[in-house]
Design an enzyme around this catalytic site. Structure first.
Site, short mmCIF file in Angstrom:
data_model
loop_
_atom_site.label_atom_id
_atom_site.label_comp_id
_atom_site.label_asym_id
_atom_site.label_seq_id
_atom_site.Cartn_x
_atom_site.Cartn_y
_atom_site.Cartn_z
N ASP A 168 8.43 21.84 -25.74
CA ASP A 168 8.26 20.51 -25.19
C ASP A 168 9.27 20.36 -24.06
N SER A 174 13.71 5.67 -13.08
CA SER A 174 12.66 6.48 -13.67
C SER A 174 12.63 7.88 -13.07
N SER A 175 12.68 7.93 -11.74
CA SER A 175 12.61 9.25 -11.09
C SER A 175 13.81 10.11 -11.44
N GLU A 205 12.47 12.43 0.63
CA GLU A 205 11.36 11.86 -0.13
C GLU A 205 10.02 12.46 0.28
N THR A 250 8.27 26.48 6.59
CA THR A 250 6.93 26.01 6.24
C THR A 250 5.89 27.00 6.73
N ARG A 298 1.49 0.98 15.54
CA ARG A 298 1.13 0.86 14.13
C ARG A 298 1.53 -0.52 13.62
N HIS A 312 15.27 11.85 12.63
CA HIS A 312 14.08 11.99 13.49
C HIS A 312 13.13 10.81 13.32
N HIS A 313 13.40 9.96 12.35
CA HIS A 313 12.60 8.74 12.24
C HIS A 313 13.16 7.62 13.10
N SER A 348 0.26 27.32 -4.53
CA SER A 348 0.68 28.70 -4.79
C SER A 348 0.18 29.22 -6.13
N TYR A 373 9.46 15.34 1.39
CA TYR A 373 9.34 16.69 0.84
C TYR A 373 9.20 16.66 -0.67
N HIS A 410 13.57 10.98 4.29
CA HIS A 410 13.01 12.26 4.67
C HIS A 410 12.92 13.23 3.49
N HIS A 421 0.84 -1.20 0.00
CA HIS A 421 0.00 0.00 0.00
C HIS A 421 0.88 1.26 0.00
N LYS A 461 5.46 29.81 4.43
CA LYS A 461 4.59 29.51 3.30
C LYS A 461 3.12 29.64 3.68
N TRP A 502 7.03 -0.42 4.46
CA TRP A 502 7.68 0.20 3.29
C TRP A 502 9.10 0.63 3.61
C1 HEA Z 1 0.81 8.99 -0.43
C2 HEA Z 1 0.72 8.11 0.42
C3 HEA Z 1 -0.49 7.48 1.04
C4 HEA Z 1 -1.83 7.60 0.75
C5 HEA Z 1 -2.49 8.44 -0.32
C6 HEA Z 1 -2.53 6.76 1.67
C7 HEA Z 1 -3.91 6.59 1.69
C8 HEA Z 1 -4.58 5.85 2.65
N1 HEA Z 1 -4.04 5.11 3.67
FE1 HEA Z 1 -2.05 4.83 3.98
N2 HEA Z 1 -0.07 4.60 4.34
C9 HEA Z 1 0.94 5.26 3.72
C10 HEA Z 1 0.83 6.18 2.70
C11 HEA Z 1 -0.38 6.56 2.13
N3 HEA Z 1 -1.62 6.14 2.50
C12 HEA Z 1 2.20 4.87 4.28
C13 HEA Z 1 3.57 5.40 3.86
C14 HEA Z 1 1.93 3.94 5.27
C15 HEA Z 1 2.92 3.23 6.19
C16 HEA Z 1 3.11 1.83 5.76
C17 HEA Z 1 4.02 1.12 6.66
O1 HEA Z 1 3.74 1.05 7.87
O2 HEA Z 1 5.04 0.61 6.18
C18 HEA Z 1 0.48 3.81 5.30
C19 HEA Z 1 -0.20 3.00 6.19
C20 HEA Z 1 -1.57 3.02 6.37
C21 HEA Z 1 -2.25 2.47 7.49
C22 HEA Z 1 -1.58 1.87 8.71
C23 HEA Z 1 -1.37 0.43 8.61
C24 HEA Z 1 -0.70 -0.06 9.83
O3 HEA Z 1 0.19 0.61 10.36
O4 HEA Z 1 -1.08 -1.15 10.30
C25 HEA Z 1 -3.59 2.69 7.31
C26 HEA Z 1 -4.65 2.29 8.24
O5 HEA Z 1 -5.65 2.85 8.31
C27 HEA Z 1 -3.74 3.39 6.06
C28 HEA Z 1 -4.94 3.81 5.52
C29 HEA Z 1 -5.05 4.60 4.38
C30 HEA Z 1 -6.33 5.00 3.82
C31 HEA Z 1 -7.67 4.61 4.33
C32 HEA Z 1 -6.02 5.78 2.73
C33 HEA Z 1 -7.01 6.42 1.80
O6 HEA Z 1 -6.74 7.77 1.63
C34 HEA Z 1 -7.02 5.72 0.48
C35 HEA Z 1 -8.21 6.17 -0.31
C36 HEA Z 1 -8.24 5.66 -1.70
C37 HEA Z 1 -9.04 4.70 -2.14
C38 HEA Z 1 -9.92 3.97 -1.22
C39 HEA Z 1 -9.02 4.26 -3.55
C40 HEA Z 1 -10.17 4.67 -4.33
C41 HEA Z 1 -11.42 3.85 -4.33
C42 HEA Z 1 -11.62 2.56 -4.61
C43 HEA Z 1 -10.56 1.52 -4.70
C44 HEA Z 1 -12.98 2.12 -4.86
C45 HEA Z 1 -13.40 1.03 -3.98
C46 HEA Z 1 -13.83 1.57 -2.68
C47 HEA Z 1 -14.36 0.85 -1.71
C48 HEA Z 1 -14.48 -0.63 -1.83
C49 HEA Z 1 -14.83 1.49 -0.45
N4 HEA Z 1 -2.49 3.58 5.52
C1 HEA Z 2 4.33 14.94 2.68
C2 HEA Z 2 4.89 14.31 3.60
C3 HEA Z 2 5.37 14.83 4.93
C4 HEA Z 2 5.56 16.12 5.37
C5 HEA Z 2 5.38 17.41 4.64
C6 HEA Z 2 6.03 15.99 6.73
C7 HEA Z 2 6.36 17.09 7.52
C8 HEA Z 2 6.93 16.99 8.77
N1 HEA Z 2 7.18 15.83 9.47
FE1 HEA Z 2 6.67 13.96 8.88
N2 HEA Z 2 6.43 12.08 8.19
C9 HEA Z 2 5.96 11.72 6.96
C10 HEA Z 2 5.59 12.57 5.94
C11 HEA Z 2 5.68 13.95 6.02
N3 HEA Z 2 6.09 14.68 7.09
C12 HEA Z 2 5.89 10.29 6.84
C13 HEA Z 2 5.43 9.51 5.62
C14 HEA Z 2 6.33 9.77 8.06
C15 HEA Z 2 6.40 8.33 8.53
C16 HEA Z 2 7.28 7.43 7.79
C17 HEA Z 2 7.18 6.04 8.34
O1 HEA Z 2 7.71 5.81 9.44
O2 HEA Z 2 6.54 5.20 7.69
C18 HEA Z 2 6.67 10.94 8.88
C19 HEA Z 2 7.19 10.83 10.15
C20 HEA Z 2 7.68 11.90 10.87
C21 HEA Z 2 8.47 11.77 12.05
C22 HEA Z 2 8.92 10.45 12.70
C23 HEA Z 2 7.90 9.97 13.64
C24 HEA Z 2 8.25 8.65 14.20
O3 HEA Z 2 8.28 7.67 13.45
O4 HEA Z 2 8.49 8.59 15.39
C25 HEA Z 2 8.76 13.04 12.48
C26 HEA Z 2 9.56 13.37 13.68
O5 HEA Z 2 10.11 14.36 13.82
C27 HEA Z 2 8.16 13.95 11.53
C28 HEA Z 2 8.24 15.34 11.60
C29 HEA Z 2 7.79 16.19 10.61
C30 HEA Z 2 7.94 17.64 10.69
C31 HEA Z 2 8.55 18.42 11.81
C32 HEA Z 2 7.40 18.12 9.52
C33 HEA Z 2 7.37 19.57 9.12
O6 HEA Z 2 7.77 19.73 7.79
C34 HEA Z 2 6.03 20.19 9.31
C35 HEA Z 2 6.09 21.70 9.23
C36 HEA Z 2 4.75 22.35 9.25
C37 HEA Z 2 4.19 23.00 10.28
C38 HEA Z 2 4.84 23.07 11.61
C39 HEA Z 2 2.84 23.62 10.16
C40 HEA Z 2 2.79 25.01 9.60
C41 HEA Z 2 3.62 25.99 10.29
C42 HEA Z 2 3.15 27.11 10.91
C43 HEA Z 2 1.71 27.48 10.91
C44 HEA Z 2 4.17 28.01 11.49
C45 HEA Z 2 4.15 28.19 12.96
C46 HEA Z 2 4.31 26.94 13.69
C47 HEA Z 2 5.09 26.74 14.77
C48 HEA Z 2 6.18 27.63 15.20
C49 HEA Z 2 4.81 25.55 15.62
N4 HEA Z 2 7.51 13.23 10.57
CU LIG Z 3 10.96 12.87 8.14
#
Ligand code: HEA
Ligand code: HEA
Ligand SMILES: [Cu+2]
Ligand code: CUA
Lengths: 526, 292, 289
Positions: free
Chosen positions: A106, A169-170, A255, A328, A450, A302-303, A268, A257, A253, A77, A331, A142
């Site tokens: 292009d 690809s990327s 990634e 952030t 989780r 931080h992860h 924007s 962003y 990380h 997923h 922005k 993942w």
């Molecule tokens: C871009 C990234 C992205 C996106 C878009 C989503 C989208 C969603 N994610 Fe996902 N998710 C991750 C990235 C993302 N996730 C990651 C990185 C993890 C961590 C994995 C790990 O632990 O290694 C995770 C893990 C994760 C978990 C935790 C699993 C666990 O720790 O045990 C859950 C549980 O609720 C979840 C739920 C969902 C749901 C409900 C959506 C929904 O937003 C999805 C909605 C979209 C659809 C549903 C598709 C469209 C519709 C159909 C297919 C039609 C059919 C519909 C029905 C039958 C109702 N995700």
């Molecule tokens: C699009 C993806 C995205 C983005 C943008 C971010 C943004 C941020 N993430 Fe997140 N993060 C993930 C995707 C993302 N993360 C994913 C996928 C994981 C889990 C991966 C995995 O384990 O599977 C994760 C996990 C993750 C962790 C690890 C948690 C753990 O496993 O224990 C941490 C810890 O520091 C973290 C921190 C942050 C912070 C500080 C930001 C900052 O960039 C956020 C900054 C924004 C704001 C703060 C809000 C706006 C700001 C203001 C309004 C200004 C004023 C505010 C203050 C002064 C407070 N993230």
């Molecule tokens: Cu991070």
């Protein structure tokens, strides 16, 4: 140079017909379309897996799937959503919009462009076919941490090679985007005159080039550890499983962003259009994007706050991570200031942009909480993290993609989509996304780890809510597809070149639908 | 006709729904039990709880301000009210301000966070230590210098209830502390600084009991340290917190904190059992680690 | 500028990318099948895939060379090619960065920690008593048995000299090209290719010695792992670079390239210099210290 005639011939041919057009195309719009459809399909594939995940979690007890299969589902997923849905969607948007926004004919390297797309489907074929191999798909999350991932069965080499392929690809896509932006801008478009979407993509492309190879290196070491007896991640040989985590998150990380900066770019573009006011603090936006990208390289650990790092490391990574809130925040404030005293209307792209603003900020706040090391000792690997990243990814990245699609769809097709159904899609999506992911904060704080297919009964209520929300969310996405197809098929009306009252920028000077080749003669930018 | 009207209403509702939908659960979750971090029973856990609430309220306040400004502008600065858009697009002063203030806020958060961290990372002067070895899917505890060692696994009743629907003989809802009970609990005395030495045999696991404050990974080939000092007798439950394969969800941790004398009694009992099973601890080790 | 006069060259549809895609798919599918223990199927499939990829490279390059020779590309196209080559090399830098990172981490952190240094007193005490952290190391488990590391001042020094010389000959060739001295160009390139091949022979011999005399293998703990991963990947890059140079040499012999239009030459040269620099870093960090 000398033979402009030869080049001109190439310019006036239209698309080839049938399947050849899509297989052999060198046209940025065709390739963009391929990327976008591919991404939509992958969104449904990954979403279907999420639906099974949520169905399993709807009540305590093992209800539906085997725990091993559950682990395979979460792993695939995430990989499908990240590498298959979100990243290709942004690349697709870049393919469509970059040449149109900078006044280019292009992309700079059209053949390579085709190649970067077509290896995506094969990467996912490799990954998804593992479900049918003995032992099933990879089940390590993942993040593919060793030693667990080394227990993967026959799926293992497929996993590694699919990551290699997706990385190639990327990288090629990113190179193409950088070169296009650097070389093919219309005369007069200085760097600080580029639309913000272009800027964010440029910076994203740098990130991609820097981190995708690192991921490739990491999985290569996994491969040799498993099959060739190396001991990078084996303490007995002097390695360390945590080494993998460092390398992975050095990629991982940035990634995340990569998945949000282009989203910032789209937002924007959308907010000024529907506020009928120029973007506030353009230069600050550019610098903030660059600052975020820079910081993203020095926060990775931080992860891994719980792996037993020395305290100096913990403090360093806590401070750098917290710092990201500053650019952030800049922005967010700039977007609010753009809306401030504008004359707003609320077409669907704007609605998605506004929801992005609210919900991404909530996700950012929880991110900031996670950055606080002692607190993260509690939050880490709980559903609080799941809530955090779905807030930044779903109403963050995915909403921005949807905003972008609604925003540019009329330009692509020449037709207006059905506003009523689009708004219905928006409201169902925006409400259900909160029902799905907000309760995950609660269960996470209350102690639910989780990556578990079954949980103690005290978490039952909120999980039920979350599952029900996710089903509504899933079904609502069918409306999205219907609206898109309806629009391609003719929509509600024809649109003019400008499409939106407040739109500005080169892409809106082209006819709608945009011609097969964008700008043959580069336009003049004042 | 209908559509136009409908979207007009929608437009108005939009702001309300967004505001209400987000803010209400946002503030509610700080208070109700079962939806927030536990305050816990150790100095670490209560430090963390304090820190968590502090940051939480800080972001709530920032959220109210930012979302407030957004909502105001969504209501007031809309085309349907006939406003003319302003033309400003730049103001260095405000930009400096909204860069500097968040920075200061962060500094304000970093200070207590660092203090708490330094306290948590102080592993010296412990009163007793336990070597914890994780494996798929059980915990092994070895009371260092006490000749006490045992495995701890998911209890039989939870195990019966966690089978796939058609194979299960017990309904999860009917098991007390479903998935949070073990056959052998870890017993520790209250008011003693207990040092855990965590490692693993196969893959990475993580030891997490929320009420004791925080978690730590158990990594094969390395030893991580973690400590707690429980203030109240009681039974505290947690789970493995790092994906460790098939039964990751089924490797709970239960800690029972008792008064010192009760603890001694328990030790005595255990010693006999351990001696029977021949799983003895290493005495020399204790002598050595004084040297540290 | 080309852009002002006409427009940027956008090629026709091309089937090479799809051919390349198929080749890549077949190759990695074969490799996967091989790794899961079915070498008799996997290896031939991999080779077929590799052949398809080579076919694609040949065809694609042929198209581009024809376009280039017929003057299709202007200054802007040239710039695009250069920049993308530069970014490709940057991505390679990060690829090597991952392996260098592993080496530094092992030397500075994991091996000392396993020996109980830092906050890892108990790691040394409870799990690996008696393990002394030194470098080179094959870890507390002494994986792969007794081994010796290869000293810097024997073969590796010679190999360094070879590669550095090849950098010089390549630069001579480049200047010759710019000055229109075609004979010197051809000889310079030829010398570079020869030195590249010589380097590869030495490396093959070094690996042979490592396996037979030094008992240094991939399985030799973290030292063997990092050693062969770094030098091996570098070796692959030398092979690739040499192939590029051979193609460029062939084109030079055919009279391709002009003093101010020779992107392919420069691309290969950049690549070669990059491979050179990586070797110097290897020499320092893998062999010397
Ligand atoms: C871009 C990234 C992205 C996106 C878009 C989503 C989208 C969603 N994610 Fe996902 N998710 C991750 C990235 C993302 N996730 C990651 C990185 C993890 C961590 C994995 C790990 O632990 O290694 C995770 C893990 C994760 C978990 C935790 C699993 C666990 O720790 O045990 C859950 C549980 O609720 C979840 C739920 C969902 C749901 C409900 C959506 C929904 O937003 C999805 C909605 C979209 C659809 C549903 C598709 C469209 C519709 C159909 C297919 C039609 C059919 C519909 C029905 C039958 C109702 N995700
Ligand atoms: C699009 C993806 C995205 C983005 C943008 C971010 C943004 C941020 N993430 Fe997140 N993060 C993930 C995707 C993302 N993360 C994913 C996928 C994981 C889990 C991966 C995995 O384990 O599977 C994760 C996990 C993750 C962790 C690890 C948690 C753990 O496993 O224990 C941490 C810890 O520091 C973290 C921190 C942050 C912070 C500080 C930001 C900052 O960039 C956020 C900054 C924004 C704001 C703060 C809000 C706006 C700001 C203001 C309004 C200004 C004023 C505010 C203050 C002064 C407070 N993230
Ligand atoms: Cu991070
Ligand atoms: Cu042990 Cu998860």
């Amino acid at each position: 140079m000398e033979s402009t005639t030869a080049t001109h011939d190439d310019h006036y041919h239209g698309p080839a017909s049938g399947i050849r057009r899509w297989l052999f195309t060198t046209n940025h719009k065709d390739i963009g379309t391929l990327y976008l459809w591919f991404s939509l399909i992958m969104f449904f594939v990954g979403g279907a897996m999420a639906m099974v995940i949520r169905a399993e979690l709807i009540a305590p007890g093992m209800n539906l799937v085997d725990p091993m299969f559950y682990n395979q589902l979460i792993t695939v997923h995430a990989l499908v959503m990240i590498f298959g849905a979100v990243m290709p969607a942004f690349v697709g948007l870049a393919n469509w919009m970059v040449p149109m926004m900078i006044g280019a004919p292009d992309m700079a390297l059209p053949r390579m462009n085709n190649w970067s797309f077509w290896i995506l489907p094969i990467g996912f074929t490799l990954l998804l076919m593992t479900f049918f191999l003995p032992g099933g798909a990879p089940a390590s999350g993942w993040t593919i941490y060793p030693p667990l991932v080394l227990q993967t069965g026959d799926a293992f080499p497929f996993l590694v090679f699919s990551i290699h392929v997706l990385g190639i690809s990327s990288i090629m896509g990113a190179m193409n985007i950088i070169v296009t932006i650097m070389n093919l801008r219309a005369p007069g478009m200085g760097l600080l005159k580029m639309p913000i979407f272009i800027w964010t993509w440029l910076i994203t492309a740098y990130l991609l080039i820097a981190v995708m190879p690192v991921l490739a290196g990491a999985v290569t070491m996994l491969l040799t550890d498993k099959y060739f007896g190396t001991s990078f991640f084996d303490a007995a040989g002097g390695g360390d499983p945590v080494l993998f985590q460092h390398i992975f998150w050095f990629f991982g990380h940035p990634e995340v962003y990569i998945m949000i900066l282009p989203a910032f770019g789209i937002i924007s573009e959308v907010i000024p259009t529907f506020s009928r006011k120029r973007l506030f603090g353009y230069e600050a936006m550019v610098y903030a994007t660059a600052a975020i990208a820079f910081l993203s390289f020095i926060v990775w650990a931080h992860h891994m706050f719980t792996v037993g790092m020395p305290i100096g490391g913990l403090l360093f990574f806590m401070f750098t991570t917290m710092l990201i809130a500053v650019p952030t925040g800049v922005k967010i404030f700039n977007w609010v200031a753009t809306m401030w005293r504008g004359a707003m209307t609320f077409e669907t792209p704007m609605l998605f942009a506004l929801a992005f603003l609210f919900l991404f900020t909530i996700g950012g706040f929880s991110g900031l909480m996670l950055a606080i090391v002692p607190a993260d000792f509690q939050y880490h690997d709980s559903y609080f993290v799941v809530a955090h990243f779905h807030y930044v990814l779903v109403p963050g990245s995915v909403f921005a993609i949807m905003a972008g699609v609604y925003y540019w769809l009329p330009k692509w097709t020449g037709n207006m989509y059905n506003e009523f159904w689009a708004k219905t899609h928006f409201w169902l999506t925006a409400i259900s996304v909160n029902i799905t992911f907000f309760p995950q904060h609660f269960v996470g704080l209350a102690g639910m780890p989780r990556r578990i297919p079954d949980y103690p009964v005290q978490f039952a209520d909120w999980n039920m809510v979350s599952s029900l929300g996710s089903f509504v969310f899933g079904i609502s996405q069918l409306i999205f597809v219907a609206v898109i197809i309806g629009c391609i098929r003719g929509g509600t009306r024809k649109v003019d070149d400008r499409v939106w009252e407040g739109s500005h920028g080169l892409e809106w000077t082209l006819p709608s639908p945009a011609p097969y080749h964008s700008f043959d003669k580069p336009p003049e930018v004042r | 006709m209908f559509k136009a009207k409908f979207s007009g209403v929608m437009r108005r509702l939009s702001c309300l729904a967004l505001a209400a939908g987000l803010m209400i659960p946002g503030t509610a979750f700080a208070f109700r039990e079962g939806i927030n971090l536990p305050e816990g029973v150790t100095s670490i856990s209560s430090d963390i709880y304090g820190l968590h609430m502090l940051i939480f309220w800080i972001v709530v306040v920032i959220g109210v301000l930012v979302f407030g400004a957004m909502i105001i502008s969504i209501f007031l600065h809309r085309k349907s009210r006939g406003v003319k858009p302003a033309t400003f697009h730049h103001n260095t002063t405000v930009e400096v301000i909204w860069t500097a203030i968040p920075f200061l806020i962060l500094v304000g958060m970093a200070i207590p966070a660092s203090q708490a961290l330094i306290e948590i990372e102080d592993y010296r002067d412990y009163d007793m230590s336990i070597t914890v070895t994780a494996s798929q899917w059980q915990w092994h505890y070895e009371y260092r210098g006490e000749d006490v060692a045992f495995y701890s696994r998911l209890d039989a009743k939870s195990n019966a209830a966690r089978q796939l629907r058609d194979r299960r003989t017990v309904d999860p809802e009917e098991v007390d502390n479903y998935l949070l009970s073990v056959d052998n609990k870890v017993v520790v005395p209250v008011d003693q600084k207990v040092l855990l030495l965590l490692t693993a045999d196969d893959v990475i696991h993580a030891w997490w009991v929320p009420e004791l404050g925080g978690k730590k990974d158990a990594i094969p080939g390395f030893v991580n340290e973690m400590w707690f000092e429980i203030t109240e007798p009681g039974i505290y439950r947690g789970q493995c917190a790092e994906l460790c394969g098939r039964d990751h969800a089924f490797m709970p941790i239960v800690v029972k904190a008792v008064e010192q004398d009760e603890y001694e009694e328990w030790l005595e009992e255990q010693r006999e059992q351990t001696a029977d099973s021949g799983d003895a601890a290493d005495d020399q080790v204790t002598a050595l680690d004084v040297a540290r | 500028m080309a852009q002002a006069e006409g427009s940027y060259y956008v090629p026709h549809e091309s089937y090479w990318p799809v051919v390349g895609t198929i080749g890549m798919f077949v190759a990695v599918l074969g490799a996967s099948i091989w790794l899961i223990g079915m070498g008799h199927v996997g290896v031939p499939v991999t080779l077929v895939g590799a052949a398809i990829i080579l076919f694609m490279v040949w065809g694609w390059f042929r198209d581009v060379i024809n376009e280039s020779v017929s003057g299709t590309f202007g200054a802007l196209e040239d710039k695009s090619f250069r920049q993308s080559m530069a970014w490709f090399i940057v991505s390679e830098v990060f690829f090597f960065g991952a392996f260098f990172g592993a080496l530094f981490y092992a030397r500075m952190f994991s091996v000392p920690w396993l020996g109980g240094e830092g906050a890892n007193f108990f790691t040394g005490l409870l799990l690996w008593e008696g393990f002394e952290a030194t470098w080179p190391s094959h870890g507390p488990g002494e994986l792969g048995g007794d081994f010796r590391a290869i000293g810097a001042w024997g073969l590796p020094a010679i190999m360094t000299a070879i590669l550095l010389t090849s950098g010089v000959t390549l630069t001579i060739a480049h200047h010759a090209l710019k000055d229109g001295r075609r004979r010197l160009l051809n000889w310079g390139l030829f010398a570079t290719v020869a030195l590249g091949l010589l380097f590869l022979c030495f490396q093959a011999y070094e690996f042979y010695l490592a396996y037979t005399e030094y008992n240094l293998r991939l399985e030799t703990g973290i030292f063997g792992s990092t050693f062969f991963m770094l030098t091996g990947f570098h070796g692959l890059h030398v092979i690739l670079g040499t192939l590029m140079l051979i193609v460029v040499l062939g084109r030079c012999l055919k009279g391709h390239f002009t003093a101010d239009n020779h992107f392919a030459f420069e691309a290969a040269a950049w690549y070669w210099h990059f491979v050179d620099v990586v070797w110097v870093l290897l020499f320092i960090f893998v062999y010397m210290i």
